[in-house]
Scaffold this active site. Structure first.
Site, PDB file in Angstrom:
ATOM      1  N   TYR B 293      22.446  14.201  20.983  1.00 20.75           N
ATOM      2  CA  TYR B 293      22.445  13.189  22.056  1.00 20.75           C
ATOM      3  C   TYR B 293      21.049  12.595  22.191  1.00 20.75           C
ATOM      4  O   TYR B 293      20.052  13.315  22.263  1.00 20.75           O
ATOM      5  CB  TYR B 293      22.876  13.819  23.375  1.00 20.75           C
ATOM      6  CG  TYR B 293      23.336  12.800  24.381  1.00 20.75           C
ATOM      7  CD1 TYR B 293      24.674  12.415  24.431  1.00 20.75           C
ATOM      8  CD2 TYR B 293      22.445  12.223  25.281  1.00 20.75           C
ATOM      9  CE1 TYR B 293      25.110  11.479  25.355  1.00 20.75           C
ATOM     10  CE2 TYR B 293      22.876  11.286  26.206  1.00 20.75           C
ATOM     11  CZ  TYR B 293      24.211  10.921  26.244  1.00 20.75           C
ATOM     12  OH  TYR B 293      24.637   9.985  27.161  1.00 20.75           O
ATOM     13  N   TYR B 343      25.164   2.488  23.273  1.00 18.25           N
ATOM     14  CA  TYR B 343      25.168   3.545  24.289  1.00 18.25           C
ATOM     15  C   TYR B 343      26.546   3.633  24.920  1.00 18.25           C
ATOM     16  O   TYR B 343      26.833   2.965  25.897  1.00 18.25           O
ATOM     17  CB  TYR B 343      24.100   3.237  25.338  1.00 18.25           C
ATOM     18  CG  TYR B 343      23.972   4.270  26.436  1.00 18.25           C
ATOM     19  CD1 TYR B 343      23.675   5.590  26.148  1.00 18.25           C
ATOM     20  CD2 TYR B 343      24.128   3.909  27.767  1.00 18.25           C
ATOM     21  CE1 TYR B 343      23.549   6.527  27.154  1.00 18.25           C
ATOM     22  CE2 TYR B 343      23.995   4.843  28.791  1.00 18.25           C
ATOM     23  CZ  TYR B 343      23.710   6.145  28.476  1.00 18.25           C
ATOM     24  OH  TYR B 343      23.576   7.077  29.471  1.00 18.25           O
TER      25      TYR B 343
END
Ligand code: ZN
Lengths: 136, 390
Positions: B293, B343
């Site tokens: 991440y 994103y």
């Protein structure tokens, strides 16, 4: 139009007392009545001894800078930039998040001693902040 | 054969607070007291709780409950939607977690100031607050209003302690941008990033600057799962779930876990690593590629340490050696990641891990990719996933 001010904390059973102490010029720390440990941020039960009994003690307001960040963008109404945010390791052993005032971004560094003052905003809101300690 | 839930889980304890028209305390406290009571009833310590389940309607966050009762090793947490429709659903999730070894001690809770606070039938009567609003109230009045400001505090301490430089963060940003140059879906497609441009980008929250931040994206991403057996008979090569878990650790907060003795590691990610490796029967040496991440560049370097690809403080060295690049030890975010593809809160990183296992990434490493590690958000209650080829 009145000038914009900083966002205010939402107050509830678990934190209103801390902001009440701040308004009275004090920096509060929660102390477990079960195992006498200090904790911050406050919470209603001790994760170690599971006591829900606690008392508020007044911190000395002295500590050192554990970490920091200088905020420059984006800029929000109610704050002056560059805005220096610090984590303070208090003498008592707990840590808190606060603002460093009367200091340039070049001056702030890890480990510097700081002391608390309660700042009063134009709208009368009182918030504990820190400045570099006089005697270093 | 699917695992059956029959006779796999049982209720071992129940606990309640008093019921009143005005509790005089927070919903968090009501939750903590009832959970403690259930543990006392069962004769176990709250520190043994490793799963927490509630209603989406509940105002109290799992990590706040966990901090309050001292449950420092959560490996499973979930929420059920639809108000009272969630009731038995909480037991359903708990039974699934227990039957499949995701957790061994699961508490389902619901705590509400339903008369003095938010009244279901009559709107709002009294003071409305929640553990979440109180949590953010330690930060918002000080001007910490964006994720970058919350992450910067830990990034700065970590970089200071281990001698990580802006160039090291830049290497992460540029590695992922290089991958995205080949990916037509990516923001970074055809837009190379040079170190000079990286270093001169706009400061936002020191030490983080513009290119340390992920994209802002409109988009969607979905992943479909079925049984391994059925997947083998469908159109694509299956990416098998070798292991998957959630993780929340001691003094866990949402983005601001600043009050641990050490600020320079990610205890929740270390817990996720232990759990997912154990489930999969694998270790860091078995992982061929990753989609860690990457809302911020600094998070990648810290996670290399959490997942055991190097020792604490050595994440920067792995990056300097080109470890994240296509011919490196751990090709990472080969689509560009959240930094340079899009994103979509990490769902697009899961999709890329599937492509890597299929051998279909736009930046597929030359080596055989058998196992790909994926992580959830950094600095929050998180999780990890290992996908493997059939
Ligand atoms: Zn205690």
């Amino acid at each position: 139009m009145p000038e914009a001010t900083r966002p205010k904390p939402h107050l509830g059973h678990d934190n209103a007392w801390w902001w009440d102490m701040a308004a009275a010029g004090q920096l509060g720390i929660q102390k477990c009545k079960g195992c006498r440990s200090l904790r911050h941020p406050p919470r209603p039960m001790c994760g170690d001894c599971h006591s829900t009994e606690w008392e508020a003690v007044e911190a000395s307001g002295r500590g050192t800078i554990c970490s920091f960040t200088v905020l420059t963008h984006p800029q929000f109404a109610g704050f002056e930039y560059p805005l220096i945010i610090i984590l303070v390791d208090l003498e008592e052993g707990t840590r808190l998040t606060s603002q460093l005032v009367d200091c340039s971004p070049e001056q702030v560094d890890f480990g510097l001693p700081v002391e608390m003052l309660v700042q009063e905003d134009a709208d009368g809101f009182k918030i504990p902040v820190f400045k570099l300690a006089d005697r270093r | 054969m699917p695992i059956s839930l029959k006779n796999e889980a049982a209720v071992a304890g129940i606990g309640c607070t008093e019921f009143s028209k005005n509790s005089g305390r927070s919903e968090l406290q009501l939750a903590a007291e009832s959970i403690k009571a259930a543990c006392d009833d069962a004769g176990i310590s709250p520190s043994e709780i490793d799963g927490l389940i509630s209603y989406t309607l509940d105002s109290t966050d799992e990590c706040e409950v966990a901090r309050a009762v001292g449950a420092n090793h959560l490996t499973m947490f979930s929420r059920i939607h639809y108000g009272g429709g969630a009731a038995v659903g909480t037991i359903h999730h708990a039974a699934m977690a227990i039957a499949t070894g995701q957790a061994s001690t699961v508490v389902c809770w619901r705590a509400m100031n339903g008369r003095s606070g938010r009244r279901m039938g009559q709107g709002i009567s009294g003071e409305i607050t929640s553990s979440d609003l109180i949590h953010w109230s330690w930060y918002l009045p000080y001007g910490m209003l964006i994720p970058g400001s919350w992450i910067a505090m830990i990034a700065n301490k970590y970089m200071h302690t281990y001698g990580v430089t802006r160039e090291d963060l830049g290497r992460v940003a540029i590695s992922q941008r290089n991958y995205s140059l080949r990916n037509p879906r990516a923001f970074g497609y055809g837009k190379p990033l040079r170190m000079e441009e990286y270093l001169n980008s706009k400061p936002i929250a020191s030490p983080l600057c513009l290119y340390d931040f992920c994209q802002e994206t409109d988009g969607g991403c979905a992943v479909l799962l079925t049984s391994a057996e059925r997947a083998r008979n469908l159109r694509q090569r299956p990416a098998l779930v070798r292991g998957v878990c959630q993780a929340s650790a001691r003094e866990q907060e949402q983005m601001t876990s600043y009050y641990r003795s050490e600020l320079i590691s990610l205890p929740e990610m270390e817990l996720a690593a232990r759990q997912v490796y154990r489930q999969a029967g694998l270790g860091p040496g078995d992982i061929d590629a990753a989609c860690l991440y990457d809302a911020f560049t600094s998070e990648i370097i810290m996670q290399l340490e959490s997942f055991g690809f190097c020792k604490p403080g050595e994440g920067k060295d792995l990056v300097r050696d080109g470890g994240l690049d296509i011919d490196g030890r751990l090709p990472n975010n080969t689509h560009g990641g959240l930094l340079s593809e899009a994103y979509i809160h990490g769902m697009n990183n899961i999709a890329e891990a599937v492509r890597l296992v299929r051998g279909e990434s736009t930046a597929q490493p030359a080596k055989r990719v058998e196992h790909v590690l994926v992580s959830s958000g950094v600095g929050v209650p998180t999780g990890a996933l290992i996908l493997g080829s059939d």
